[in-house]
Motif scaffolding. Structure first.
Motif, mmCIF file in Angstrom:
data_model
loop_
_atom_site.group_PDB
_atom_site.id
_atom_site.type_symbol
_atom_site.label_atom_id
_atom_site.label_comp_id
_atom_site.label_asym_id
_atom_site.label_seq_id
_atom_site.Cartn_x
_atom_site.Cartn_y
_atom_site.Cartn_z
ATOM 1 N N VAL A 30 -59.920 -89.321 55.156
ATOM 2 C CA VAL A 30 -58.760 -88.941 54.337
ATOM 3 C C VAL A 30 -57.841 -88.104 55.205
ATOM 4 C CG1 VAL A 30 -57.994 -87.874 52.191
ATOM 5 C CG2 VAL A 30 -60.288 -88.887 52.327
ATOM 6 N N THR A 31 -56.687 -88.648 55.530
ATOM 7 C CA THR A 31 -55.742 -87.989 56.431
ATOM 8 C C THR A 31 -54.579 -87.434 55.634
ATOM 9 O OG1 THR A 31 -56.322 -89.619 58.120
ATOM 10 C CG2 THR A 31 -54.378 -88.265 58.531
ATOM 11 N N GLY A 32 -54.444 -86.118 55.590
ATOM 12 C CA GLY A 32 -53.347 -85.483 54.883
ATOM 13 C C GLY A 32 -52.072 -85.513 55.703
ATOM 14 N N ARG A 33 -50.950 -85.447 55.029
ATOM 15 C CA ARG A 33 -49.658 -85.497 55.711
ATOM 16 C C ARG A 33 -49.166 -84.132 56.154
ATOM 17 N NH1 ARG A 33 -47.474 -89.958 51.395
ATOM 18 N NH2 ARG A 33 -48.747 -91.661 52.193
ATOM 19 N N GLY A 34 -49.876 -83.103 55.830
ATOM 20 C CA GLY A 34 -49.534 -81.734 56.207
ATOM 21 C C GLY A 34 -50.343 -80.792 55.334
ATOM 22 N N TRP A 35 -50.434 -79.527 55.730
ATOM 23 C CA TRP A 35 -51.258 -78.573 54.996
ATOM 24 C C TRP A 35 -50.770 -78.343 53.571
ATOM 25 C CZ3 TRP A 35 -55.958 -77.011 56.446
ATOM 26 C CH2 TRP A 35 -56.320 -77.164 57.781
ATOM 27 N N SER A 36 -49.492 -78.535 53.318
ATOM 28 C CA SER A 36 -48.961 -78.296 51.976
ATOM 29 C C SER A 36 -48.734 -79.582 51.183
ATOM 30 C CB SER A 36 -47.645 -77.514 52.059
ATOM 31 O OG SER A 36 -46.667 -78.256 52.771
ATOM 32 N N SER A 37 -48.958 -80.735 51.803
ATOM 33 C CA SER A 37 -48.687 -82.007 51.144
ATOM 34 C C SER A 37 -49.769 -82.353 50.131
ATOM 35 C CB SER A 37 -48.588 -83.122 52.176
ATOM 36 O OG SER A 37 -48.391 -84.372 51.529
ATOM 37 N N ILE A 58 -67.566 -88.397 54.222
ATOM 38 C CA ILE A 58 -66.123 -88.393 54.048
ATOM 39 C C ILE A 58 -65.555 -87.269 54.898
ATOM 40 C CG2 ILE A 58 -66.263 -86.952 51.944
ATOM 41 C CD1 ILE A 58 -63.812 -88.584 50.908
ATOM 42 N N VAL A 59 -64.532 -87.599 55.693
ATOM 43 C CA VAL A 59 -63.864 -86.639 56.577
ATOM 44 C C VAL A 59 -62.474 -86.418 56.007
ATOM 45 C CG1 VAL A 59 -63.164 -86.128 58.939
ATOM 46 C CG2 VAL A 59 -65.154 -87.584 58.521
ATOM 47 N N MET A 60 -62.106 -85.174 55.739
ATOM 48 C CA MET A 60 -60.865 -84.874 55.025
ATOM 49 C C MET A 60 -60.146 -83.716 55.714
ATOM 50 S SD MET A 60 -62.361 -85.106 51.121
ATOM 51 C CE MET A 60 -62.453 -83.339 50.901
ATOM 52 N N ARG A 64 -61.937 -72.000 51.120
ATOM 53 C CA ARG A 64 -61.436 -72.436 49.819
ATOM 54 C C ARG A 64 -61.879 -71.466 48.721
ATOM 55 N NH1 ARG A 64 -62.221 -75.295 45.076
ATOM 56 N NH2 ARG A 64 -60.410 -76.565 44.517
ATOM 57 N N ALA A 65 -60.982 -71.222 47.759
ATOM 58 C CA ALA A 65 -61.280 -70.372 46.615
ATOM 59 C C ALA A 65 -61.092 -71.161 45.328
ATOM 60 C CB ALA A 65 -60.377 -69.141 46.608
ATOM 61 N N GLN A 66 -61.902 -70.851 44.340
ATOM 62 C CA GLN A 66 -61.823 -71.531 43.055
ATOM 63 C C GLN A 66 -60.457 -71.323 42.407
ATOM 64 O OE1 GLN A 66 -65.268 -71.530 40.366
ATOM 65 N NE2 GLN A 66 -63.960 -70.624 38.797
ATOM 66 N N ASP A 67 -59.999 -72.324 41.686
ATOM 67 C CA ASP A 67 -58.767 -72.277 40.896
ATOM 68 C C ASP A 67 -57.506 -72.145 41.739
ATOM 69 O OD1 ASP A 67 -60.295 -72.486 38.549
ATOM 70 O OD2 ASP A 67 -60.509 -70.306 38.409
ATOM 71 N N THR A 68 -57.550 -72.592 43.000
ATOM 72 C CA THR A 68 -56.354 -72.576 43.842
ATOM 73 C C THR A 68 -55.709 -73.948 43.960
ATOM 74 O OG1 THR A 68 -57.718 -72.881 45.817
ATOM 75 C CG2 THR A 68 -57.161 -70.607 45.203
ATOM 76 N N GLY A 69 -56.376 -74.984 43.441
ATOM 77 C CA GLY A 69 -55.812 -76.328 43.518
ATOM 78 C C GLY A 69 -55.772 -76.895 44.917
ATOM 79 N N THR A 70 -56.561 -76.355 45.827
ATOM 80 C CA THR A 70 -56.576 -76.827 47.210
ATOM 81 C C THR A 70 -57.726 -77.813 47.424
ATOM 82 O OG1 THR A 70 -57.843 -74.859 47.795
ATOM 83 C CG2 THR A 70 -55.471 -74.804 48.226
ATOM 84 N N THR A 71 -57.494 -78.732 48.342
ATOM 85 C CA THR A 71 -58.525 -79.688 48.733
ATOM 86 C C THR A 71 -59.231 -79.156 49.973
ATOM 87 O OG1 THR A 71 -57.373 -81.581 47.798
ATOM 88 C CG2 THR A 71 -58.933 -82.040 49.566
ATOM 89 N N PRO A 72 -60.562 -79.094 49.967
ATOM 90 C CA PRO A 72 -61.285 -78.540 51.118
ATOM 91 C C PRO A 72 -61.267 -79.493 52.311
ATOM 92 C CG PRO A 72 -62.828 -79.356 49.475
ATOM 93 C CD PRO A 72 -61.468 -79.475 48.863
ATOM 94 N N ALA A 73 -60.808 -78.994 53.444
ATOM 95 C CA ALA A 73 -60.818 -79.781 54.677
ATOM 96 C C ALA A 73 -62.170 -79.632 55.347
ATOM 97 C CB ALA A 73 -59.707 -79.313 55.612
ATOM 98 N N GLY A 74 -62.741 -80.759 55.772
ATOM 99 C CA GLY A 74 -64.033 -80.735 56.428
ATOM 100 C C GLY A 74 -64.700 -82.094 56.343
ATOM 101 N N THR A 75 -65.971 -82.144 56.657
ATOM 102 C CA THR A 75 -66.765 -83.373 56.599
ATOM 103 C C THR A 75 -67.933 -83.151 55.649
ATOM 104 O OG1 THR A 75 -66.165 -83.959 58.857
ATOM 105 C CG2 THR A 75 -68.104 -85.031 57.951
ATOM 106 N N PHE A 76 -68.129 -84.095 54.738
ATOM 107 C CA PHE A 76 -69.120 -83.936 53.687
ATOM 108 C C PHE A 76 -69.876 -85.248 53.471
ATOM 109 C CE2 PHE A 76 -65.177 -81.655 52.850
ATOM 110 C CZ PHE A 76 -65.621 -80.339 52.874
#
Length: 242
Positions: free
Chosen positions: A36-43, A231-233, A81-93
């Motif tokens: 999963v390749t994001g288009r930027g940290w805020s995208s 999955i790599v994100m 990552r913190a709960q309730d921030t709406g962020t997707t965790p970057a990493g490999t899982f």
């Protein structure tokens, strides 16, 4: 976490850059990768591709670019990552199980067809049940119903889903007295729960990765636990370090 947030959908940009599996870190002995390749940290947009390693050790693309959505808060490294921030965790899982409101589409992952009793607990006040599937809201449970997702309440997003093993607990056992699963090694209640690869909703997610239901079925029926899928994100600028 569900795709319920953005009602106004902007035209997506071109697919995010591909990352070759041989350039990725932390893939271990995986022979299947969803990248999963994001288009930027805020995208909130991303691109999903899938690769499989053959007996000759070479990686080959199994599924081409699929448009995806990620968290409304963009991306953050999983460790922060913190709960309730709406962020997707970057990493490999790892990817070890799946579920859905609809019947098993033919995946080889262990699959549960959920019903109206099934919940995913995320009560930060109850560490031992945090980030665990629960087959009922037992009257003797220790987690709060208001802090859990009733999975069947989201028939579109959870038509099918694969569990992304972010912040997952260990030593899970059934507590018959309480009618709930509990963990001997609880997850970190500060980091969030219920991170899935699931079907698309109406926009960005609350931290999950979503793709169209048709593409999700393609991925689920391709995944094979014998090939130790991961999955790599991450955003494109950081994907090789995920």
């Amino acid at each position: 976490m569900l795709a319920l947030v953005v009602a106004v959908v902007l035209f997506p940009a071109a697919p995010a850059a591909a990352a070759l599996p041989g350039d990725l870190a932390h893939v271990g002995d995986a022979r299947q990768l969803i990248v999963v390749t994001g288009r930027g940290w805020s995208s909130t947009y991303a691109t999903v591709r899938a690769y499989q390693r053959g007996g000759d050790g070479r990686w080959r693309q199994a599924h081409g670019a699929m448009t995806a959505r990620v968290g409304y808060g963009g991306w953050v490294w999983a460790a922060h990552r913190a709960q309730d921030t709406g962020t997707t965790p970057a990493g490999t899982f790892t990817l070890t199980r799946a579920f859905g409101v609809r019947a098993d589409p033919g995946t080889r992952l262990p699959y549960r067809k959920v019903d109206g009793n099934d919940h995913w607990a995320g009560d930060s006040r109850d560490a031992k049940t945090y980030n665990l599937f629960q087959p009922s809201a037992s009257p003797h449970r220790t987690w709060r119903k208001s802090q859990a997702e009733r999975l069947a309440a989201y028939p579109k997003q959870y038509a099918h889903a694969a569990v992304i093993d972010f912040n997952r607990p260990g030593g899970v056992r059934w507590d018959a007295k309480r009618g709930q699963y509990v963990a001997g090694k609880p997850a970190d209640t500060r980091r969030g729960s219920a991170i899935f690869l699931h079907a698309s909703g109406t926009g960005s997610t609350a931290g999950c990765v979503s793709v169209s239901r048709a593409n999700l079925v393609r991925l689920l029926t391709w995944l094979d636990p014998a090939r130790k899928p991961r999955i790599v994100m991450a955003p494109a600028s950081a994907i090789t370090r995920a």
